[in-house]
Design a protein around this motif. Structure first.
Motif, PDB file in Angstrom:
ATOM      1  N   ALA A  13       0.850  -1.196   0.000  1.00 28.09           N
ATOM      2  CA  ALA A  13       0.000   0.000   0.000  1.00 28.09           C
ATOM      3  C   ALA A  13       0.881   1.240   0.000  1.00 28.09           C
ATOM      4  O   ALA A  13       0.481   2.291   0.484  1.00 28.09           O
ATOM      5  N   THR A  14       2.093   1.113  -0.507  1.00 26.85           N
ATOM      6  CA  THR A  14       3.058   2.207  -0.394  1.00 26.85           C
ATOM      7  C   THR A  14       3.058   3.097  -1.636  1.00 26.85           C
ATOM      8  O   THR A  14       2.601   2.709  -2.705  1.00 26.85           O
ATOM      9  N   ARG A  15       3.649   4.266  -1.449  1.00 32.10           N
ATOM     10  CA  ARG A  15       3.813   5.197  -2.561  1.00 32.10           C
ATOM     11  C   ARG A  15       5.152   4.953  -3.253  1.00 32.10           C
ATOM     12  O   ARG A  15       5.237   4.908  -4.463  1.00 32.10           O
ATOM     13  N   TYR A  16       6.201   4.759  -2.453  1.00 29.87           N
ATOM     14  CA  TYR A  16       7.532   4.626  -3.061  1.00 29.87           C
ATOM     15  C   TYR A  16       8.384   3.503  -2.495  1.00 29.87           C
ATOM     16  O   TYR A  16       9.336   3.081  -3.144  1.00 29.87           O
ATOM     17  N   ILE A  17       8.052   3.012  -1.303  1.00 27.96           N
ATOM     18  CA  ILE A  17       8.873   1.932  -0.727  1.00 27.96           C
ATOM     19  C   ILE A  17       8.462   0.585  -1.358  1.00 27.96           C
ATOM     20  O   ILE A  17       7.292   0.196  -1.310  1.00 27.96           O
ATOM     21  N   GLY A  18       9.429  -0.096  -1.954  1.00 31.18           N
ATOM     22  CA  GLY A  18       9.155  -1.425  -2.521  1.00 31.18           C
ATOM     23  C   GLY A  18       8.484  -1.407  -3.870  1.00 31.18           C
ATOM     24  O   GLY A  18       8.084  -2.446  -4.386  1.00 31.18           O
ATOM     25  N   ARG A  19       8.354  -0.214  -4.457  1.00 35.30           N
ATOM     26  CA  ARG A  19       7.716  -0.140  -5.777  1.00 35.30           C
ATOM     27  C   ARG A  19       8.660  -0.659  -6.858  1.00 35.30           C
ATOM     28  O   ARG A  19       8.243  -0.983  -7.965  1.00 35.30           O
ATOM     29  N   ARG A  20       9.954  -0.692  -6.526  1.00 30.86           N
ATOM     30  CA  ARG A  20      10.923  -1.358  -7.410  1.00 30.86           C
ATOM     31  C   ARG A  20      11.585  -2.445  -6.569  1.00 30.86           C
ATOM     32  O   ARG A  20      12.192  -2.149  -5.549  1.00 30.86           O
ATOM     33  N   LEU A  21      11.404  -3.682  -7.011  1.00 28.42           N
ATOM     34  CA  LEU A  21      11.861  -4.805  -6.197  1.00 28.42           C
ATOM     35  C   LEU A  21      12.803  -5.683  -7.025  1.00 28.42           C
ATOM     36  O   LEU A  21      12.404  -6.179  -8.074  1.00 28.42           O
ATOM     37  N   LEU A  22      14.034  -5.818  -6.578  1.00 24.17           N
ATOM     38  CA  LEU A  22      14.994  -6.670  -7.296  1.00 24.17           C
ATOM     39  C   LEU A  22      15.159  -7.956  -6.513  1.00 24.17           C
ATOM     40  O   LEU A  22      15.458  -7.914  -5.310  1.00 24.17           O
ATOM     41  N   TYR A  23      14.963  -9.071  -7.190  1.00 28.61           N
ATOM     42  CA  TYR A  23      14.870 -10.355  -6.499  1.00 28.61           C
ATOM     43  C   TYR A  23      15.976 -11.296  -6.965  1.00 28.61           C
ATOM     44  O   TYR A  23      16.153 -11.498  -8.162  1.00 28.61           O
ATOM     45  N   PHE A  24      16.718 -11.839  -6.011  1.00 27.91           N
ATOM     46  CA  PHE A  24      17.763 -12.821  -6.316  1.00 27.91           C
ATOM     47  C   PHE A  24      17.408 -14.144  -5.634  1.00 27.91           C
ATOM     48  O   PHE A  24      17.004 -14.122  -4.466  1.00 27.91           O
ATOM     49  N   THR A  25      17.574 -15.257  -6.327  1.00 28.56           N
ATOM     50  CA  THR A  25      17.421 -16.525  -5.602  1.00 28.56           C
ATOM     51  C   THR A  25      18.612 -16.696  -4.665  1.00 28.56           C
ATOM     52  O   THR A  25      18.481 -17.221  -3.568  1.00 28.56           O
ATOM     53  N   SER A  26      19.789 -16.222  -5.101  1.00 30.08           N
ATOM     54  CA  SER A  26      20.955 -16.271  -4.219  1.00 30.08           C
ATOM     55  C   SER A  26      21.850 -15.065  -4.511  1.00 30.08           C
ATOM     56  O   SER A  26      22.009 -14.676  -5.663  1.00 30.08           O
ATOM     57  N   THR A  27      22.409 -14.502  -3.465  1.00 27.89           N
ATOM     58  CA  THR A  27      23.389 -13.435  -3.663  1.00 27.89           C
ATOM     59  C   THR A  27      24.395 -13.525  -2.504  1.00 27.89           C
ATOM     60  O   THR A  27      24.160 -14.257  -1.536  1.00 27.89           O
ATOM     61  N   GLY A  28      25.507 -12.800  -2.615  1.00 28.73           N
ATOM     62  CA  GLY A  28      26.471 -12.789  -1.512  1.00 28.73           C
ATOM     63  C   GLY A  28      25.807 -12.149  -0.304  1.00 28.73           C
ATOM     64  O   GLY A  28      25.509 -12.794   0.694  1.00 28.73           O
ATOM     65  N   SER A  29      25.551 -10.849  -0.413  1.00 27.71           N
ATOM     66  CA  SER A  29      24.841 -10.102   0.630  1.00 27.71           C
ATOM     67  C   SER A  29      23.958  -9.084  -0.078  1.00 27.71           C
ATOM     68  O   SER A  29      24.416  -8.399  -1.007  1.00 27.71           O
ATOM     69  N   THR A  30      22.719  -8.952   0.366  1.00 26.73           N
ATOM     70  CA  THR A  30      21.844  -7.943  -0.254  1.00 26.73           C
ATOM     71  C   THR A  30      22.407  -6.536  -0.025  1.00 26.73           C
ATOM     72  O   THR A  30      22.102  -5.624  -0.793  1.00 26.73           O
TER      73      THR A  30
END
Ligand code: BTN
Length: 257
Positions: A13-30
């Motif tokens: 229900a946000t205006r700007y938080i999480g409106r762009r979401l980059l998803y990795f199945t695995s990464t070193g550190s987010t």
């Protein structure tokens, strides 16, 4: 089970938080993936999320246990003005605590500055890193790790001091609901903190630390005393045995026997 991103987005229900979401199945550190994104100009509110981290890190150079598909590991890219930077360490743990409470009815407490505890065990920790260009922050990275459906038998090395929502609740919880809940709460609290003291007061009332005799370790120094209060910026006010008041910006608290 992997996260259902459509179900996260439906609940946002946000205006700007999480409106762009980059998803990795695995990464070193987010944190590191988010740093590259921030350097490349990612907008405020971008979220970098991973199912698994191979080099998940905690505060003070510790590792963060990050097995696949069980928990939440994310980093939020923020671009605060200097006068809003400190509010991130108030808003972030409160958003995690309220999101857990909304989804489960559990009532997590906060250990200063931003650990989230249930029954004295750590359920979530948050790394906050900021990058300056001259006197102004260019971006800040807010990275919570939340133990959601972790079976503690899978992580015996932390089972004494850490816990998961599953352990406390006795059943699994929807990671989608928790994640969207966190992002919704975060935006509401971050915007609210700019307008009034209510968010600070809510954070303060959840702090487990106040009134306790503590040790605080910060940059090779150990301070000892009674955790009297927190100030508007979220600093801890310690009253030392000789009565002196010391204002501590960051550090790790241990309760004194
Ligand atoms: C702490 O030590 O309490 C902070 C733990 C922070 C862990 C999270 S998981 C997502 C993000 N990526 C990391 O490598 N660390 C943070």
């Amino acid at each position: 089970m992997w996260l259902n991103l459509a179900s996260v987005e439906e609940r946002l229900a946000t205006r700007y938080i999480g409106r762009r979401l980059l998803y990795f199945t695995s990464t070193g550190s987010t944190m590191d993936s988010a740093r590259s994104e921030a350097e490349a100009g990612a907008p405020e509110g971008t979220v970098v999320l991973a199912e698994e981290q191979t080099k998940g890190r905690g505060r003070f150079g510790r590792a963060w246990v990050s097995p696949a598909g069980k928990n939440l590991y994310l980093t939020l890219i923020m671009r605060p003005a200097l006068d809003r930077l400190r509010s991130l360490s108030i808003v972030s743990p409160l958003a995690v605590a309220l999101a857990i409470e909304d989804a489960t009815g559990l009532t997590p407490r906060i250990k200063w500055p931003n650990d989230i505890l249930i029954n004295g065990r750590k359920l979530s920790g948050i790394l906050i890193e900021s990058e300056f260009s001259g006197p102004s922050p260019e971006y800040a990275l807010v990275g919570p790790g939340i133990n959601v459906n972790l079976d503690m038998e899978e992580a015996p090395e932390i089972a004494q001091i850490a816990t998961s929502v599953k352990r406390e609740l006795g059943r699994e919880t929807s990671r989608e609901e928790l994640l969207a809940g966190f992002l919704n709460r975060f935006e509401q609290l971050y915007d609210g903190a700019a307008k009034s003291d209510a968010v600070h007061d809510q954070w303060r009332s959840r702090l487990d630390t106040l009134g306790r005799n503590v040790h605080v370790t910060f940059r090779d120094q150990v301070y000892e005393g009674r955790a009297e209060d927190v100030d508007r910026d979220g600093n801890l006010i310690l009253v030392e045995p000789d009565g002196a008041r010391r204002v501590i910006e960051a550090g790790e608290v241990t309760l004194r026997a």
